[in-house]
Scaffold this motif. Structure first.
Motif, PDB file in Angstrom:
ATOM      1  N   LEU A  64     -12.224 -29.145 -24.776  1.00 30.16           N
ATOM      2  CA  LEU A  64     -13.047 -29.655 -25.877  1.00 30.16           C
ATOM      3  C   LEU A  64     -13.634 -28.502 -26.702  1.00 30.16           C
ATOM      4  CD1 LEU A  64     -14.857 -32.624 -24.092  1.00 30.16           C
ATOM      5  CD2 LEU A  64     -13.129 -32.785 -25.897  1.00 30.16           C
ATOM      6  N   GLU A  65     -13.947 -27.395 -26.024  1.00 27.35           N
ATOM      7  CA  GLU A  65     -14.413 -26.204 -26.749  1.00 27.35           C
ATOM      8  C   GLU A  65     -13.286 -25.672 -27.627  1.00 27.35           C
ATOM      9  OE1 GLU A  65     -17.688 -24.514 -23.531  1.00 27.35           O
ATOM     10  OE2 GLU A  65     -15.587 -23.951 -23.294  1.00 27.35           O
ATOM     11  N   HIS A  66     -12.084 -25.618 -27.072  1.00 24.82           N
ATOM     12  CA  HIS A  66     -10.931 -25.124 -27.832  1.00 24.82           C
ATOM     13  C   HIS A  66     -10.685 -25.996 -29.065  1.00 24.82           C
ATOM     14  CE1 HIS A  66      -6.655 -24.020 -28.585  1.00 24.82           C
ATOM     15  NE2 HIS A  66      -7.180 -22.828 -28.368  1.00 24.82           N
ATOM     16  N   HIS A  67     -10.791 -27.297 -28.889  1.00 28.87           N
ATOM     17  CA  HIS A  67     -10.611 -28.238 -29.999  1.00 28.87           C
ATOM     18  C   HIS A  67     -11.661 -27.986 -31.095  1.00 28.87           C
ATOM     19  CE1 HIS A  67      -9.570 -31.936 -32.070  1.00 28.87           C
ATOM     20  NE2 HIS A  67     -10.845 -32.292 -32.037  1.00 28.87           N
ATOM     21  N   THR A  68     -12.910 -27.764 -30.678  1.00 30.96           N
ATOM     22  CA  THR A  68     -13.990 -27.511 -31.635  1.00 30.96           C
ATOM     23  C   THR A  68     -13.770 -26.178 -32.357  1.00 30.96           C
ATOM     24  OG1 THR A  68     -15.498 -28.795 -30.251  1.00 30.96           O
ATOM     25  CG2 THR A  68     -16.503 -27.374 -31.911  1.00 30.96           C
ATOM     26  N   ILE A  69     -13.289 -25.174 -31.633  1.00 38.05           N
ATOM     27  CA  ILE A  69     -12.993 -23.880 -32.266  1.00 38.05           C
ATOM     28  C   ILE A  69     -11.939 -24.052 -33.356  1.00 38.05           C
ATOM     29  CG2 ILE A  69     -11.948 -21.597 -31.908  1.00 38.05           C
ATOM     30  CD1 ILE A  69     -13.269 -21.663 -29.080  1.00 38.05           C
ATOM     31  N   LYS A  70     -10.919 -24.839 -33.066  1.00 34.54           N
ATOM     32  CA  LYS A  70      -9.875 -25.089 -34.072  1.00 34.54           C
ATOM     33  C   LYS A  70     -10.477 -25.742 -35.315  1.00 34.54           C
ATOM     34  CE  LYS A  70      -5.746 -25.725 -31.221  1.00 34.54           C
ATOM     35  NZ  LYS A  70      -4.793 -26.750 -30.782  1.00 34.54           N
ATOM     36  N   LYS A  71     -11.405 -26.698 -35.097  1.00 33.62           N
ATOM     37  CA  LYS A  71     -12.054 -27.362 -36.241  1.00 33.62           C
ATOM     38  C   LYS A  71     -12.867 -26.351 -37.056  1.00 33.62           C
ATOM     39  CE  LYS A  71     -14.038 -31.038 -34.217  1.00 33.62           C
ATOM     40  NZ  LYS A  71     -14.694 -32.342 -34.030  1.00 33.62           N
ATOM     41  N   ILE A  72     -13.620 -25.499 -36.371  1.00 33.07           N
ATOM     42  CA  ILE A  72     -14.435 -24.499 -37.069  1.00 33.07           C
ATOM     43  C   ILE A  72     -13.537 -23.547 -37.864  1.00 33.07           C
ATOM     44  CG2 ILE A  72     -15.922 -22.469 -36.736  1.00 33.07           C
ATOM     45  CD1 ILE A  72     -17.230 -24.027 -34.402  1.00 33.07           C
ATOM     46  N   ALA A  73     -12.478 -23.066 -37.227  1.00 35.69           N
ATOM     47  CA  ALA A  73     -11.557 -22.147 -37.902  1.00 35.69           C
ATOM     48  C   ALA A  73     -10.939 -22.806 -39.132  1.00 35.69           C
ATOM     49  CB  ALA A  73     -10.475 -21.687 -36.931  1.00 35.69           C
ATOM     50  N   ASN A  74     -10.615 -24.075 -39.012  1.00 37.26           N
ATOM     51  CA  ASN A  74     -10.045 -24.822 -40.129  1.00 37.26           C
ATOM     52  C   ASN A  74     -11.061 -24.934 -41.269  1.00 37.26           C
ATOM     53  OD1 ASN A  74      -8.135 -26.422 -41.510  1.00 37.26           O
ATOM     54  ND2 ASN A  74      -9.049 -28.286 -40.704  1.00 37.26           N
ATOM     55  N   ILE A  75     -12.294 -25.267 -40.933  1.00 38.11           N
ATOM     56  CA  ILE A  75     -13.362 -25.377 -41.944  1.00 38.11           C
ATOM     57  C   ILE A  75     -13.569 -24.030 -42.642  1.00 38.11           C
ATOM     58  CG2 ILE A  75     -15.856 -25.718 -42.259  1.00 38.11           C
ATOM     59  CD1 ILE A  75     -15.662 -27.789 -39.908  1.00 38.11           C
ATOM     60  N   LEU A  76     -13.467 -22.932 -41.879  1.00 35.11           N
ATOM     61  CA  LEU A  76     -13.678 -21.596 -42.443  1.00 35.11           C
ATOM     62  C   LEU A  76     -12.416 -21.031 -43.097  1.00 35.11           C
ATOM     63  CD1 LEU A  76     -15.882 -19.962 -39.652  1.00 35.11           C
ATOM     64  CD2 LEU A  76     -16.626 -21.018 -41.792  1.00 35.11           C
ATOM     65  N   ASN A  77     -11.366 -21.851 -43.165  1.00 31.45           N
ATOM     66  CA  ASN A  77     -10.111 -21.457 -43.816  1.00 31.45           C
ATOM     67  C   ASN A  77      -9.472 -20.224 -43.182  1.00 31.45           C
ATOM     68  OD1 ASN A  77     -10.400 -23.543 -45.850  1.00 31.45           O
ATOM     69  ND2 ASN A  77     -11.990 -22.247 -46.729  1.00 31.45           N
ATOM     70  N   LEU A  78      -9.528 -20.153 -41.854  1.00 31.90           N
ATOM     71  CA  LEU A  78      -8.890 -19.052 -41.143  1.00 31.90           C
ATOM     72  C   LEU A  78      -7.492 -19.478 -40.710  1.00 31.90           C
ATOM     73  CD1 LEU A  78     -11.896 -17.841 -38.976  1.00 31.90           C
ATOM     74  CD2 LEU A  78     -10.971 -16.775 -41.033  1.00 31.90           C
ATOM     75  N   HIS A  79      -6.582 -18.510 -40.697  1.00 27.71           N
ATOM     76  CA  HIS A  79      -5.192 -18.791 -40.344  1.00 27.71           C
ATOM     77  C   HIS A  79      -5.001 -18.760 -38.835  1.00 27.71           C
ATOM     78  CE1 HIS A  79      -4.094 -18.576 -44.529  1.00 27.71           C
ATOM     79  NE2 HIS A  79      -4.780 -17.444 -44.628  1.00 27.71           N
ATOM     80  N   ARG A  80      -3.967 -19.433 -38.375  1.00 29.60           N
ATOM     81  CA  ARG A  80      -3.683 -19.549 -36.942  1.00 29.60           C
ATOM     82  C   ARG A  80      -3.565 -18.176 -36.280  1.00 29.60           C
ATOM     83  NH1 ARG A  80       0.810 -20.257 -33.530  1.00 29.60           N
ATOM     84  NH2 ARG A  80       0.312 -21.616 -31.779  1.00 29.60           N
ATOM     85  N   ASP A  81      -2.882 -17.250 -36.930  1.00 29.17           N
ATOM     86  CA  ASP A  81      -2.706 -15.917 -36.333  1.00 29.17           C
ATOM     87  C   ASP A  81      -4.036 -15.175 -36.208  1.00 29.17           C
ATOM     88  OD1 ASP A  81      -2.712 -15.726 -39.129  1.00 29.17           O
ATOM     89  OD2 ASP A  81      -1.468 -13.922 -39.147  1.00 29.17           O
ATOM     90  N   GLU A  82      -4.962 -15.431 -37.125  1.00 31.43           N
ATOM     91  CA  GLU A  82      -6.288 -14.811 -37.047  1.00 31.43           C
ATOM     92  C   GLU A  82      -7.081 -15.379 -35.864  1.00 31.43           C
ATOM     93  OE1 GLU A  82      -7.181 -13.819 -41.733  1.00 31.43           O
ATOM     94  OE2 GLU A  82      -7.407 -15.892 -41.056  1.00 31.43           O
ATOM     95  N   ILE A  83      -6.911 -16.660 -35.610  1.00 30.45           N
ATOM     96  CA  ILE A  83      -7.593 -17.314 -34.497  1.00 30.45           C
ATOM     97  C   ILE A  83      -7.048 -16.781 -33.173  1.00 30.45           C
ATOM     98  CG2 ILE A  83      -8.074 -19.541 -33.393  1.00 30.45           C
ATOM     99  CD1 ILE A  83      -7.464 -20.747 -36.268  1.00 30.45           C
ATOM    100  N   ILE A  84      -5.730 -16.675 -33.090  1.00 32.71           N
ATOM    101  CA  ILE A  84      -5.083 -16.164 -31.876  1.00 32.71           C
ATOM    102  C   ILE A  84      -5.529 -14.728 -31.608  1.00 32.71           C
ATOM    103  CG2 ILE A  84      -2.845 -15.488 -30.890  1.00 32.71           C
ATOM    104  CD1 ILE A  84      -1.698 -17.992 -32.405  1.00 32.71           C
TER     105      ILE A  84
END
Length: 135
Positions: A104-124
């Motif tokens: 659930l934390e991972h899911h929320t992180i993905k939502k935050i990254a999406n809201i902040l317009n960060l790319h998948r490779d930046e998150i990884i």
């Protein structure tokens, strides 16, 4: 940090986003709150007392909020891209504060990254950076 991100509204939005991670698994651990306090102190160059007051205020705001978007909009307005990259690393740090990344934390992180317009490779990259830091 830059003065433009030091407004109380920006600090409060950041604290709420960090709390959303700690609260994602519906168990607010002392380690998570402590980590959030340390992150706020470092990120915004504030003292421990100010960080604690900010967390208290953020908990009230988070509990009555409608979700992440209102906080994300504030951060999008005030944070540079580099600020956002630093912040997403902080988000991972909170998620790992209790020793594991809950789904659930991972899911929320993905939502935050999406809201902040960060790319998948930046998150990884941010996740890998925190995992290396913690090991």
């Amino acid at each position: 940090m830059n003065n433009h991100i030091d407004s109380i509204n920006t600090q409060l939005a950041a604290a709420c986003m960090l709390l959303s991670i700690a609260d994602a698994d519906e168990i607010l651990e002392d380690e998570e709150i402590q980590t959030i306090g340390e992150i706020l102190q470092d990120f915004f160059a504030i003292d421990k007392k100010t960080a604690k007051a900010l967390i208290d205020q953020a908990q009230d705001k988070w509990n009555t909020s409608t979700g992440l978007f209102q906080f994300g909009n504030q951060l999008n307005e005030k944070f540079s891209h580099n600020d956002k990259l630093d912040f997403i690393s902080c988000v991972f740090e909170v998620a790992y504060a209790d020793g594991e990344l809950h789904y659930l934390e991972h899911h929320t992180i993905k939502k935050i990254a999406n809201i902040l317009n960060l790319h998948r490779d930046e998150i990884i990259a941010a996740k890998a950076e925190i995992e290396n830091f913690l090991n």
